[in-house]
Design a protein around this motif. Structure first.
Motif, PDB file in Angstrom:
ATOM      1  N   ARG A  66      -0.858  18.417  15.892  1.00  0.00           N
ATOM      2  CA  ARG A  66      -0.773  17.505  17.038  1.00  0.00           C
ATOM      3  C   ARG A  66       0.461  16.602  16.970  1.00  0.00           C
ATOM      4  N   TRP A  67       1.114  16.573  15.816  1.00  0.00           N
ATOM      5  CA  TRP A  67       2.337  15.777  15.678  1.00  0.00           C
ATOM      6  C   TRP A  67       3.587  16.583  16.016  1.00  0.00           C
ATOM      7  N   THR A  68       3.450  17.897  16.137  1.00  0.00           N
ATOM      8  CA  THR A  68       4.614  18.764  16.286  1.00  0.00           C
ATOM      9  C   THR A  68       4.813  19.189  17.738  1.00  0.00           C
ATOM     10  N   ALA A  69       5.914  19.886  17.965  1.00  0.00           N
ATOM     11  CA  ALA A  69       6.234  20.386  19.300  1.00  0.00           C
ATOM     12  C   ALA A  69       6.613  21.855  19.206  1.00  0.00           C
ATOM     13  N   PRO A  70       6.457  22.619  20.296  1.00  0.00           N
ATOM     14  CA  PRO A  70       6.836  24.036  20.279  1.00  0.00           C
ATOM     15  C   PRO A  70       8.311  24.199  19.895  1.00  0.00           C
ATOM     16  N   GLY A  71       8.571  25.215  19.112  1.00  0.00           N
ATOM     17  CA  GLY A  71       9.949  25.499  18.710  1.00  0.00           C
ATOM     18  C   GLY A  71      10.333  24.929  17.364  1.00  0.00           C
ATOM     19  N   TRP A  72       9.540  24.025  16.827  1.00  0.00           N
ATOM     20  CA  TRP A  72       9.843  23.498  15.506  1.00  0.00           C
ATOM     21  C   TRP A  72       9.511  24.547  14.458  1.00  0.00           C
ATOM     22  N   GLN A  73      10.288  24.600  13.413  1.00  0.00           N
ATOM     23  CA  GLN A  73      10.066  25.610  12.384  1.00  0.00           C
ATOM     24  C   GLN A  73       9.298  25.020  11.208  1.00  0.00           C
ATOM     25  N   VAL A  74       8.197  25.678  10.863  1.00  0.00           N
ATOM     26  CA  VAL A  74       7.391  25.246   9.725  1.00  0.00           C
ATOM     27  C   VAL A  74       7.952  25.889   8.459  1.00  0.00           C
ATOM     28  N   ILE A  75       8.255  25.053   7.467  1.00  0.00           N
ATOM     29  CA  ILE A  75       8.785  25.537   6.196  1.00  0.00           C
ATOM     30  C   ILE A  75       7.659  25.497   5.178  1.00  0.00           C
ATOM     31  N   GLY A  76       7.312  26.634   4.624  1.00  0.00           N
ATOM     32  CA  GLY A  76       6.223  26.674   3.657  1.00  0.00           C
ATOM     33  C   GLY A  76       6.220  28.006   2.943  1.00  0.00           C
ATOM     34  N   GLY A  77       5.100  28.313   2.335  1.00  0.00           N
ATOM     35  CA  GLY A  77       5.009  29.573   1.607  1.00  0.00           C
ATOM     36  C   GLY A  77       5.398  29.402   0.147  1.00  0.00           C
ATOM     37  N   GLY A  78       5.440  30.529  -0.557  1.00  0.00           N
ATOM     38  CA  GLY A  78       5.695  30.471  -1.988  1.00  0.00           C
ATOM     39  C   GLY A  78       7.145  30.371  -2.382  1.00  0.00           C
ATOM     40  N   ALA A  79       8.072  30.910  -1.578  1.00  0.00           N
ATOM     41  CA  ALA A  79       9.481  30.927  -1.959  1.00  0.00           C
ATOM     42  C   ALA A  79      10.164  29.618  -1.581  1.00  0.00           C
ATOM     43  N   PRO A  80      11.020  29.078  -2.447  1.00  0.00           N
ATOM     44  CA  PRO A  80      11.750  27.858  -2.107  1.00  0.00           C
ATOM     45  C   PRO A  80      12.625  28.078  -0.876  1.00  0.00           C
ATOM     46  N   PRO A  81      12.781  27.074  -0.031  1.00  0.00           N
ATOM     47  CA  PRO A  81      13.605  27.239   1.164  1.00  0.00           C
ATOM     48  C   PRO A  81      15.086  27.337   0.819  1.00  0.00           C
ATOM     49  N   ASP A  82      15.830  27.963   1.702  1.00  0.00           N
ATOM     50  CA  ASP A  82      17.276  28.124   1.518  1.00  0.00           C
ATOM     51  C   ASP A  82      17.976  26.827   1.935  1.00  0.00           C
TER      52      ASP A  82
ATOM     53  N   GLY B  71      13.896  12.140  20.689  1.00  0.00           N
ATOM     54  CA  GLY B  71      14.673  12.180  21.917  1.00  0.00           C
ATOM     55  C   GLY B  71      15.756  11.119  21.932  1.00  0.00           C
ATOM     56  N   GLU B  72      15.416   9.916  21.481  1.00  0.00           N
ATOM     57  CA  GLU B  72      16.408   8.845  21.428  1.00  0.00           C
ATOM     58  C   GLU B  72      17.518   9.156  20.434  1.00  0.00           C
ATOM     59  N   ARG B  73      17.170   9.871  19.384  1.00  0.00           N
ATOM     60  CA  ARG B  73      18.159  10.240  18.363  1.00  0.00           C
ATOM     61  C   ARG B  73      18.949  11.500  18.752  1.00  0.00           C
ATOM     62  N   GLY B  74      18.493  12.217  19.768  1.00  0.00           N
ATOM     63  CA  GLY B  74      19.159  13.457  20.145  1.00  0.00           C
ATOM     64  C   GLY B  74      18.931  14.583  19.160  1.00  0.00           C
ATOM     65  N   ARG B  75      17.787  14.546  18.475  1.00  0.00           N
ATOM     66  CA  ARG B  75      17.462  15.577  17.483  1.00  0.00           C
ATOM     67  C   ARG B  75      16.524  16.597  18.126  1.00  0.00           C
ATOM     68  N   THR B  76      16.949  17.833  18.164  1.00  0.00           N
ATOM     69  CA  THR B  76      16.153  18.858  18.840  1.00  0.00           C
ATOM     70  C   THR B  76      15.735  19.998  17.914  1.00  0.00           C
ATOM     71  N   ARG B  77      16.572  20.391  16.986  1.00  0.00           N
ATOM     72  CA  ARG B  77      16.242  21.497  16.076  1.00  0.00           C
ATOM     73  C   ARG B  77      15.593  20.900  14.828  1.00  0.00           C
ATOM     74  N   ILE B  78      14.264  20.940  14.811  1.00  0.00           N
ATOM     75  CA  ILE B  78      13.499  20.225  13.800  1.00  0.00           C
ATOM     76  C   ILE B  78      12.726  21.199  12.913  1.00  0.00           C
ATOM     77  N   CYS B  79      12.678  20.895  11.628  1.00  0.00           N
ATOM     78  CA  CYS B  79      11.801  21.638  10.723  1.00  0.00           C
ATOM     79  C   CYS B  79      10.724  20.688  10.206  1.00  0.00           C
ATOM     80  N   VAL B  80       9.588  21.239   9.864  1.00  0.00           N
ATOM     81  CA  VAL B  80       8.469  20.449   9.341  1.00  0.00           C
ATOM     82  C   VAL B  80       7.868  21.180   8.147  1.00  0.00           C
ATOM     83  N   PRO B  81       7.397  20.456   7.152  1.00  0.00           N
ATOM     84  CA  PRO B  81       6.743  21.112   6.021  1.00  0.00           C
ATOM     85  C   PRO B  81       5.360  21.623   6.400  1.00  0.00           C
ATOM     86  N   HIS B  82       4.939  22.658   5.704  1.00  0.00           N
ATOM     87  CA  HIS B  82       3.615  23.238   5.931  1.00  0.00           C
ATOM     88  C   HIS B  82       2.551  22.166   5.714  1.00  0.00           C
ATOM     89  N   GLY B  83       1.563  22.106   6.607  1.00  0.00           N
ATOM     90  CA  GLY B  83       0.468  21.167   6.458  1.00  0.00           C
ATOM     91  C   GLY B  83       0.595  19.928   7.313  1.00  0.00           C
TER      92      GLY B  83
END
Length: 202
Positions: free
Chosen positions: A81-97, A65-77
């Motif tokens: 409890r550390w995350t918030a609704p709307g964050w995108q989890v990046i994982g799976g077998g294919a490398p991310p774009d 919030g202090e940084r003004g960062r709202t569109r957040i991605c997180v790695p799988h795993g």
């Protein structure tokens, strides 16, 4: 080619063991590894925060919030409890774009361990760390480091790490001074690095 090298080298005596007594050179006693780690982080122009084990989610939300960062991605795993609704989890077998990753305001991840003496954070693509691109492409990175993950020096880290895993060693925000000795940030990874150190009793 190898045959020619062997012929040129001939019979050689066994190699001499390399002394490993450099562990304490230039280091002060690690009576407070967490404090030393935080001090080194600030030397590298990273921002360090501290919180208790039950405060991680709230601390992450406050920092973002202090940084003004709202569109957040997180790695799988990463712990839910550390995350918030709307964050995108990046994982799976294919490398991310990489182009899609670049559109995020930042990434929140864990780490494999950290080194007090050098202020270094090591990622090995384990749970909560993900593909290397996930933590290298976004311009902002918030890393959660548990106090028990902080080791005194580099030899301690090497002894605990699996050398077969893909590793990223981070010492502060991405920067280079190769061009006319001017510091340029964000060249090889995130321009801004925040580190949340989690310890019981803070």
């Amino acid at each position: 080619m190898l045959r020619r090298v062997r012929l040129a080298v001939g019979t050689q005596p066994p190699g001499v063991g390399v002394p490993r007594d450099y562990r304490g050179v230039g280091a002060r006693p690690a009576d407070d590894p967490v404090g030393l780690f935080v001090e080194r982080l600030t030397d590298y122009r990273a921002s360090a925060y501290r919180c208790g084990a039950d405060e991680v989610g709230g601390a992450i939300a406050r920092i973002l919030g202090e940084r003004g960062r709202t569109r957040i991605c997180v790695p799988h795993g990463l712990p839910a409890r550390w995350t918030a609704p709307g964050w995108q989890v990046i994982g799976g077998g294919a490398p991310p774009d990489p182009v899609a990753l670049d559109a995020f305001d930042g990434v929140v991840s864990g780490c494999a361990l950290a080194i007090a003496l050098t202020g270094t954070i090591v990622l090995d693509s384990g749970p909560g760390q993900g593909w290397r691109a996930v933590t290298l492409v976004p311009d902002y990175h918030l890393v959660v480091v548990r106090a028990e993950q902080i080791v005194p020096a580099v030899p301690d880290a090497v002894a605990r790490l699996d050398a077969t895993r893909p590793m990223t060693w981070i010492s502060g925000p991405s920067a280079t001074s190769d061009i006319e000795f001017d510091r340029v940030e964000g060249v090889h990874g995130p321009r801004t690095l925040d580190v949340l150190v989690v310890a019981e009793g803070r």
